[in-house]
Design a protein around this motif. Structure first.
Motif, mmCIF file in Angstrom:
data_model
loop_
_atom_site.group_PDB
_atom_site.id
_atom_site.type_symbol
_atom_site.label_atom_id
_atom_site.label_comp_id
_atom_site.label_asym_id
_atom_site.label_seq_id
_atom_site.Cartn_x
_atom_site.Cartn_y
_atom_site.Cartn_z
ATOM 1 N N VAL A 154 26.781 51.306 51.451
ATOM 2 C CA VAL A 154 27.626 51.607 50.288
ATOM 3 C C VAL A 154 29.041 51.069 50.506
ATOM 4 C CG1 VAL A 154 28.674 53.455 48.923
ATOM 5 C CG2 VAL A 154 26.275 53.613 49.613
ATOM 6 N N SER A 155 29.565 51.244 51.718
ATOM 7 C CA SER A 155 30.900 50.715 52.025
ATOM 8 C C SER A 155 30.931 49.208 51.848
ATOM 9 C CB SER A 155 31.294 51.074 53.459
ATOM 10 O OG SER A 155 31.448 52.455 53.625
ATOM 11 N N GLY A 156 29.896 48.537 52.350
ATOM 12 C CA GLY A 156 29.842 47.085 52.221
ATOM 13 C C GLY A 156 29.808 46.636 50.772
ATOM 14 N N ILE A 157 29.010 47.343 49.947
ATOM 15 C CA ILE A 157 28.906 46.978 48.530
ATOM 16 C C ILE A 157 30.233 47.180 47.817
ATOM 17 C CG2 ILE A 157 27.837 47.612 46.323
ATOM 18 C CD1 ILE A 157 25.298 48.299 47.906
ATOM 19 N N ILE A 158 30.849 48.328 48.028
ATOM 20 C CA ILE A 158 32.123 48.625 47.367
ATOM 21 C C ILE A 158 33.215 47.673 47.840
ATOM 22 C CG2 ILE A 158 33.969 50.337 47.151
ATOM 23 C CD1 ILE A 158 31.814 52.490 47.113
ATOM 24 N N MET A 159 33.247 47.408 49.130
ATOM 25 C CA MET A 159 34.302 46.553 49.666
ATOM 26 C C MET A 159 34.138 45.096 49.250
ATOM 27 S SD MET A 159 34.852 48.252 53.421
ATOM 28 C CE MET A 159 35.268 50.003 53.545
ATOM 29 N N ILE A 160 32.906 44.621 49.164
ATOM 30 C CA ILE A 160 32.716 43.241 48.721
ATOM 31 C C ILE A 160 33.064 43.121 47.239
ATOM 32 C CG2 ILE A 160 30.306 43.286 47.961
ATOM 33 C CD1 ILE A 160 32.035 40.598 50.135
ATOM 34 N N PHE A 161 32.839 44.209 46.475
ATOM 35 C CA PHE A 161 33.258 44.197 45.070
ATOM 36 C C PHE A 161 34.775 44.085 44.963
ATOM 37 C CE2 PHE A 161 34.955 46.688 41.508
ATOM 38 C CZ PHE A 161 34.473 45.933 40.443
ATOM 39 N N THR A 162 35.487 44.851 45.779
ATOM 40 C CA THR A 162 36.944 44.761 45.737
ATOM 41 C C THR A 162 37.418 43.398 46.213
ATOM 42 O OG1 THR A 162 37.220 45.664 47.987
ATOM 43 C CG2 THR A 162 37.165 47.237 46.175
ATOM 44 N N TYR A 163 36.683 42.806 47.154
ATOM 45 C CA TYR A 163 37.038 41.476 47.660
ATOM 46 C C TYR A 163 36.884 40.414 46.571
ATOM 47 C CZ TYR A 163 36.871 37.240 50.513
ATOM 48 O OH TYR A 163 37.097 35.987 51.034
ATOM 49 N N LEU A 164 35.825 40.551 45.761
ATOM 50 C CA LEU A 164 35.535 39.568 44.709
ATOM 51 C C LEU A 164 36.054 40.006 43.341
ATOM 52 C CD1 LEU A 164 31.835 38.783 45.704
ATOM 53 C CD2 LEU A 164 33.854 37.404 46.231
ATOM 54 N N MET A 165 36.873 41.047 43.321
ATOM 55 C CA MET A 165 37.296 41.659 42.067
ATOM 56 C C MET A 165 37.936 40.659 41.104
ATOM 57 S SD MET A 165 39.859 44.905 41.617
ATOM 58 C CE MET A 165 38.786 46.008 42.539
ATOM 59 N N THR A 166 38.878 39.877 41.600
ATOM 60 C CA THR A 166 39.579 38.935 40.735
ATOM 61 C C THR A 166 38.634 37.862 40.210
ATOM 62 O OG1 THR A 166 41.612 39.296 41.989
ATOM 63 C CG2 THR A 166 41.534 37.362 40.566
ATOM 64 N N SER A 167 37.741 37.370 41.065
ATOM 65 C CA SER A 167 36.777 36.345 40.650
ATOM 66 C C SER A 167 35.818 36.883 39.597
ATOM 67 C CB SER A 167 35.989 35.834 41.860
ATOM 68 O OG SER A 167 36.850 35.273 42.816
ATOM 69 N N LEU A 168 35.367 38.115 39.794
ATOM 70 C CA LEU A 168 34.465 38.725 38.816
ATOM 71 C C LEU A 168 35.164 38.941 37.480
ATOM 72 C CD1 LEU A 168 32.710 41.391 41.084
ATOM 73 C CD2 LEU A 168 31.729 39.267 40.215
ATOM 74 N N ALA A 169 36.458 39.259 37.530
ATOM 75 C CA ALA A 169 37.209 39.501 36.301
ATOM 76 C C ALA A 169 37.266 38.259 35.422
ATOM 77 C CB ALA A 169 38.621 39.977 36.628
ATOM 78 N N THR A 170 37.344 37.097 36.049
ATOM 79 C CA THR A 170 37.420 35.848 35.278
ATOM 80 C C THR A 170 36.087 35.521 34.597
ATOM 81 O OG1 THR A 170 36.835 34.521 37.227
ATOM 82 C CG2 THR A 170 39.178 34.935 36.826
ATOM 83 N N MET A 171 34.998 36.137 35.055
ATOM 84 C CA MET A 171 33.682 35.885 34.480
ATOM 85 C C MET A 171 33.404 36.769 33.267
ATOM 86 S SD MET A 171 31.629 35.658 38.107
ATOM 87 C CE MET A 171 30.036 35.469 37.317
ATOM 88 N N LEU A 172 34.202 37.814 33.082
ATOM 89 C CA LEU A 172 33.991 38.732 31.961
ATOM 90 C C LEU A 172 34.673 38.205 30.704
ATOM 91 C CD1 LEU A 172 34.654 42.150 33.760
ATOM 92 C CD2 LEU A 172 32.439 41.161 33.150
ATOM 93 N N PRO A 173 34.076 38.462 29.530
ATOM 94 C CA PRO A 173 34.745 38.068 28.281
ATOM 95 C C PRO A 173 36.114 38.732 28.161
ATOM 96 C CG PRO A 173 32.458 38.688 27.873
ATOM 97 C CD PRO A 173 32.751 39.066 29.291
ATOM 98 N N ALA A 174 37.077 37.989 27.622
ATOM 99 C CA ALA A 174 38.448 38.509 27.538
ATOM 100 C C ALA A 174 38.810 39.021 26.153
ATOM 101 C CB ALA A 174 39.443 37.417 27.953
ATOM 102 N N ASN A 175 37.891 38.925 25.175
ATOM 103 C CA ASN A 175 38.235 39.352 23.823
ATOM 104 C C ASN A 175 38.364 40.871 23.744
ATOM 105 O OD1 ASN A 175 35.546 40.558 22.575
ATOM 106 N ND2 ASN A 175 34.963 38.735 23.745
ATOM 107 N N HIS A 176 39.163 41.347 22.786
ATOM 108 C CA HIS A 176 39.509 42.766 22.721
ATOM 109 C C HIS A 176 38.311 43.670 22.413
ATOM 110 C CE1 HIS A 176 40.355 40.927 18.707
ATOM 111 N NE2 HIS A 176 39.631 41.942 18.299
ATOM 112 N N THR A 177 37.323 43.172 21.663
ATOM 113 C CA THR A 177 36.165 44.001 21.331
ATOM 114 C C THR A 177 35.371 44.348 22.587
ATOM 115 O OG1 THR A 177 35.988 42.949 19.154
ATOM 116 C CG2 THR A 177 34.064 44.171 19.949
ATOM 117 N N PHE A 178 35.110 43.339 23.413
ATOM 118 C CA PHE A 178 34.378 43.590 24.672
ATOM 119 C C PHE A 178 35.162 44.544 25.565
ATOM 120 C CE2 PHE A 178 33.758 42.682 29.171
ATOM 121 C CZ PHE A 178 32.385 42.862 29.296
ATOM 122 N N VAL A 179 36.465 44.327 25.663
ATOM 123 C CA VAL A 179 37.298 45.175 26.514
ATOM 124 C C VAL A 179 37.224 46.627 26.059
ATOM 125 C CG1 VAL A 179 39.665 45.667 27.247
ATOM 126 C CG2 VAL A 179 38.861 43.309 27.155
#
Length: 296
Positions: free
Chosen positions: A170-195
């Protein structure tokens, strides 16, 4: 607290976990130091930490923190902690400081590497480059703060389970998510409806977690409803502000991104406060978690 600190620190070296952690950490740093700085002639020591970040976050920290409280829960010796004359706060802080000291020992050895690199650079007559000690030791300080924050997160996760394996995974999963957080954010739609719908779903998830924590369904439902109403009102009044909100939010709280200024030799006070705050918050919630279990 000092007695707990000494006991925990001693246990890492009597059980070999401390030796293994330091050995693997120094091997990783040594390999990247040899490849980047010695073989390729780069004088930027901060590149070494950039190279080992993922291994450190995904493997070393989860392995280091997996047993700190989970083992107490498994062996039921946690009951002795609850009835100990030493307060829960002192016990958890003592455990955390032992982890930080172990990590600090490894970083103390690494602190000699820029000096070694500087000596080697001076011995090469055709090389006019020099080691930037501000960048080198800024990277070392930043990485120590980064590691301290991740260790606090691992400490909290270890308090949630009796299994060291589950704690590490669980620590590894959570920590790798925080490590890739910025990269994952760029993959999500940025329009206001999705947000909007993403945040609405996130509120429900947080409410469910809160419900398990406080065991009060009415309070949980009230908090969720109020949060959804506030979110809807903000969306109606400030629709344009929701564009790209997820990416901006994740970038602003990214643990890894805060480290970058240190690699450039910049002493970032905001990042320092951020790392100390993250460590404090997770140590605090760990204490509250143990206290809550104590009275149940």
């Amino acid at each position: 607290m000092f007695a707990v600190y000494k006991k925990e620190l001693r246990s890492y070296f009597t059980s070999m976990i401390g030796w293994v952690f330091i050995a693997f950490f120094l091997v990783l740093v040594g390999l990247y130091f040899m490849v980047y700085n010695l073989m390729n002639g780069y004088t930027d020591f901060g590149a070494v930490f950039t190279g080992i970040e993922m291994f450190f976050v995904l493997l070393l920290v989860p392995v280091l923190t997996m047993r700190i409280i989970a083992e107490e829960n498994r062996q039921k010796t946690d009951q002795l902690l609850y009835t100990s004359p030493v307060s829960i706060t002192k016990i958890i802080v003592g455990k955390y400081l032992a982890l930080i000291t172990l990590f600090g020992m490894a970083m103390a050895v690494v602190s000699t590497y820029p000096l070694i690199l500087s000596g080697l650079v001076k011995d090469v007559a055709t090389n006019n480059e020099s080691v930037d000690f501000a960048m080198a030791y800024g990277s070392i300080l930043g990485f120590f703060l980064l590691g301290s924050a991740y260790i606090a997160i691992g400490l909290f996760i270890s308090s949630l389970t009796e299994s060291q394996v589950i704690s590490a995974v669980v620590s590894g999963i959570i920590m790798i998510f925080t490590y890739l957080m910025t990269s994952l954010a760029t993959m999500l739609p940025a329009n206001h409806t999705f947000v909007f719908w993403f945040l609405a779903a996130l509120i429900i998830v947080i409410a469910i977690i809160l419900g398990f924590w406080i065991h009060n369904p009415w309070m949980t439902a009230l908090v969720a409803i109020v949060a959804e109403v506030v979110l809807t009102a903000l969306f109606i009044l400030k629709t344009e502000s929701f564009d790209g909100l997820i990416g901006n939010a994740l970038s602003s709280i990214s643990i890894v991104d805060k480290y970058q200024n240190f690699t450039m030799g910049i002493f970032d006070v905001n990042a320092l406060v951020y790392y100390i705050s993250v460590a404090f918050i997770f140590v605090f919630v760990t204490i509250q978690r143990i206290k809550k279990k104590r009275w149940n």
